[in-house]
Scaffold this active site. Structure first.
Site, PDB file in Angstrom:
ATOM      1  CB  SER A 326      -0.928   0.004   1.225  1.00 24.17           C
ATOM      2  OG  SER A 326      -1.864  -1.054   1.145  1.00 24.17           O
ATOM      3  CG  ASP A 350     -14.475  -0.950   1.646  1.00 25.39           C
ATOM      4  OD1 ASP A 350     -14.597  -2.075   1.125  1.00 25.39           O
ATOM      5  OD2 ASP A 350     -13.618  -0.694   2.519  1.00 25.39           O
ATOM      6  CG  ASP A 365     -10.050  -3.236   2.227  1.00 24.86           C
ATOM      7  OD1 ASP A 365      -8.876  -3.323   2.632  1.00 24.86           O
ATOM      8  OD2 ASP A 365     -10.644  -2.168   2.075  1.00 24.86           O
ATOM      9  CG  HIS A 373     -12.742   1.327   5.071  1.00 19.48           C
ATOM     10  ND1 HIS A 373     -12.141   0.276   4.441  1.00 19.48           N
ATOM     11  CD2 HIS A 373     -11.840   1.767   5.998  1.00 19.48           C
ATOM     12  CE1 HIS A 373     -10.938   0.086   4.930  1.00 19.48           C
ATOM     13  NE2 HIS A 373     -10.719   0.975   5.890  1.00 19.48           N
ATOM     14  CB  CYS A 387     -10.017   1.995   1.802  1.00 21.67           C
ATOM     15  SG  CYS A 387     -11.415   1.291   0.949  1.00 21.67           S
TER      16      CYS A 387
END
Length: 631
Positions: A326, A350, A365, A373, A387
């Site tokens: 990420s 999400d 995720d 989320h 996310c």
């Protein structure tokens, strides 16, 4: 009496005597002429030849080794030094029986089988009358024993020589590198004259990259020897020119803090000066003592290094290629904004997973709360809370072509050009890359994997630091550089605007703000390192899978061998209001960037911020620099 007189002829006898005397005189004269002629030929006509031969037996020209250039850090701390050592050398031509000589030496001091093997190899590569080392780094006791018994060791000699020494030992092993004995392959490619005074050459790191500058120029000495070949005096000499001294951008204090912060874990860290591109710290852990290689490492020590599962000789900082996880989300978000495929107001729902049309398997995720989320997730929240689903959807909208082309501008997928040998390029995959390497077409599923720094994508810690520095500088083409000056003359660094990259300032502010909130907001994945900060850090955590986990399974590290745990990554820059230092780092199998990697970056940045000169001093220095440029 009358009878005897009849047989005596004095005249005849005088004539015979005179004849004999004449012949004798002629012979003597001829012989004298021959001797005189020979003497004249030897003493007059051929004098120069014999004088030359005599001098050749008495006087020899031998190379004078230059001292290798020294290496310093930015504060003047010595990182590579030269120390005097004493070696036992042998001139093959001056020993009547080499085997007997070696046997005598072995009776006096310890000569290992390894010493003998290396000596035999060196004999094959040497020049006539060249001193060939048999044993390096003689102790004082060994020197004394050899000196006392020198009369019986014809052809052997104790020689003094400067030998490379690395006082910081493992702290700078990968970046400084080390020198070692010239091997057979190297001897065929180097300039034999330039290296006639030394048997060492830079093997890796700075020592190899700047070999031509560090080597120096060989000198010569005319020395007088006795019948045994021992040097009696130096008749004449041409001094050797020392190698250039290098001053690096590296800071020993930062390097030690960074190395110690890994606390035995495997990984790498690169800290770069955002203003100049100078490398402030570059660590690969674990490391090793480069002094082991200078005079020839023992097979036992070499086997320990090579066979270690921790791979201490592998330079993870520039050669380790890892999924960036990420940590690339801020860059991809910036690309999405700049390409207008998303806006700062664009939001998603999400639920914790993402389905691609036509594909039954979901992309989950990995950083999500249970249930995702929720509604209204924008880019800032997607960066702050990491996310994945946001970036799955964004990447499909943006497409791999834009992600690849812009990522390469920020340093991913190609070597950075740092002044070190052996840098690896990583992989920023594209349609053409997949076709060429795998003979397959590119799919949207590949793009989705790349969107969170997984799939085919690989990056080195150095590339992550360069990417972060270019983000921190709002698009400056920063090239990493280790050497700051050579013999006090500054080396020009490359920092310029990235050509044709005109990203709106609002987008820079937006992404920088989101990275700041990764550390300083209650929802940020790296909020744990914000306690007690009197300045602001902008960062992004990352986690990279080492093994594949089925979509229906949960990742549980307690059921997996630690060597298969996820890698932990973190990128950061500080201070937020005026970025000066950027960091990229990985902790192998550290599992979580927030807990394993981010605290290491905090320690390094703290040390850097405390070591900075006061703001007033910085302002004065900046004004002086601008005045100097104006003049």
């Amino acid at each position: 009496m009358i009878h005897d007189a009849a047989f005596t002829d004095p005249v005849r006898e005088r004539r015979i005597f005179a004849g004999r005397l004449l012949v004798t005189a002629i012979v003597v004269a001829v012989m004298a002429i021959v001797i005189i002629a020979r003497y004249f030929d030897l003493q007059i006509n051929r004098y120069q030849n014999f004088a030359t031969h005599s001098d050749n037996n008495r006087v020899h020209v031998r190379p004078a080794a230059p001292s290798r250039g020294l290496i310093y850090d930015r504060n003047g701390q010595l990182l590579a030094d030269n120390l005097p050592t004493y070696n036992l050398t042998i001139v093959r031509e001056r020993s009547e029986n080499l085997d007997n000589l070696l046997a005598k030496v072995a009776e006096l001091i310890d000569i290992s089988d390894e010493d003998r093997k290396r000596f035999r190899k060196r004999l094959k590569r040497r020049k006539p009358f060249e001193q060939t080392p048999l044993k390096y780094n003689l102790t004082e006791e060994e020197r004394g024993i050899l000196a006392v018994n020198g009369f019986s060791l014809q052809g052997a000699e104790i020689t003094a020589r400067l030998t490379r020494f690395y006082p910081s030992r493992e702290l700078f092993a990968h970046v400084i590198g080390y020198v070692g004995r010239i091997n057979e392959r190297e001897s065929q490619s180097i300039d034999s004259i330039a290296y006639s005074g030394t048997d060492s050459i830079g093997k890796i790191g700075i020592e190899k990259y700047y070999e031509d500058q560090l080597l120096g120029t060989v000198g010569s000495e005319n020395v007088e020897t006795n019948a045994r070949g021992r040097v009696m005096r130096i008749l004449d000499s041409v001094g050797a020119t020392p190698g250039d001294s290098l001053t690096l951008h590296l800071d020993s204090r930062l390097q030690k803090v960074a190395y110690d912060a890994f606390a035995g874990e495997r990984g790498a860290l690169v800290a770069i000066d955002v203003k100049t591109g100078g490398i402030l710290s570059i660590v690969s852990a674990p490391s090793y003592d480069p002094n082991l290689f200078v005079s020839g490492i023992s097979q036992k020590n070499y086997n320990q290094l090579i066979n270690s599962t921790d791979r201490p000789m592998f330079d993870r900082a520039i050669r380790g290629q890892y999924p960036p996880g990420s940590t690339i989300k801020p860059l991809f978000g910036l690309i999405g904004l700049h390409s207008n495929t998303i806006t700062m107001d664009y939001t998603i729902n999400d639920p914790g997973y993402f389905f691609m049309e036509g594909i039954e398997r979901p992309w989950r995720d990995h950083n999500s709360k249970r249930g995702g989320h929720g509604e209204g997730v924008d880019l800032a929240e997607a960066i702050i809370e990491s996310c994945d689903v946001y970036f799955y959807k964004m990447s499909v909208k943006t497409g791999i072509d834009l992600l690849t082309s812009y990522s390469e501008i920020f340093g991913l997928g190609s070597i950075t050009g740092i002044d070190l040998p052996g840098e690896r390029p990583g992989i920023m995959p594209s349609r053409s890359w997949k076709q060429e390497t795998r003979q397959e077409a590119w799919f949207n599923g590949d793009t989705i994997n790349v969107s969170i720094g997984q799939g085919f994508m690989l990056a080195t810690p150095l590339q992550l630091a360069v990417m972060t520095a270019r983000i921190a500088s709002r698009g400056k083409m920063i090239k990493p550089m280790l050497v700051q000056s050579i013999n006090g003359v500054p080396v020009e660094t490359e920092v310029a605007d990235i050509v044709d990259l005109e990203i709106d300032n609002d987008y820079w502010d937006y992404v920088h703000g989101a990275m700041r909130d990764v550390v300083h907001s209650p929802q940020g994945t790296a909020k744990g390192i914000s306690a007690g900060l009197d300045y602001e850090i902008a960062g992004k955590t990352g986690t990279a899978q080492v093994i594949s986990i089925d979509a229906e399974e949960e990742y549980d590290s307690s059921k997996i061998d630690k060597r298969k745990w996820d890698h932990a990554l973190f990128v950061a820059f500080a201070p937020m209001d005026d970025p000066q230092i950027a960091i990229g780092l990985i902790v192998e199998n550290g599992e979580h960037g927030s807990s394993a990697a981010a605290p290491i970056a905090r320690q390094v940045i703290d040390t850097y911020m405390k070591s900075r000169p006061p703001a007033e001093a910085q302002l004065i220095a900046a004004e002086s620099l601008s005045q100097g440029e104006g003049g």
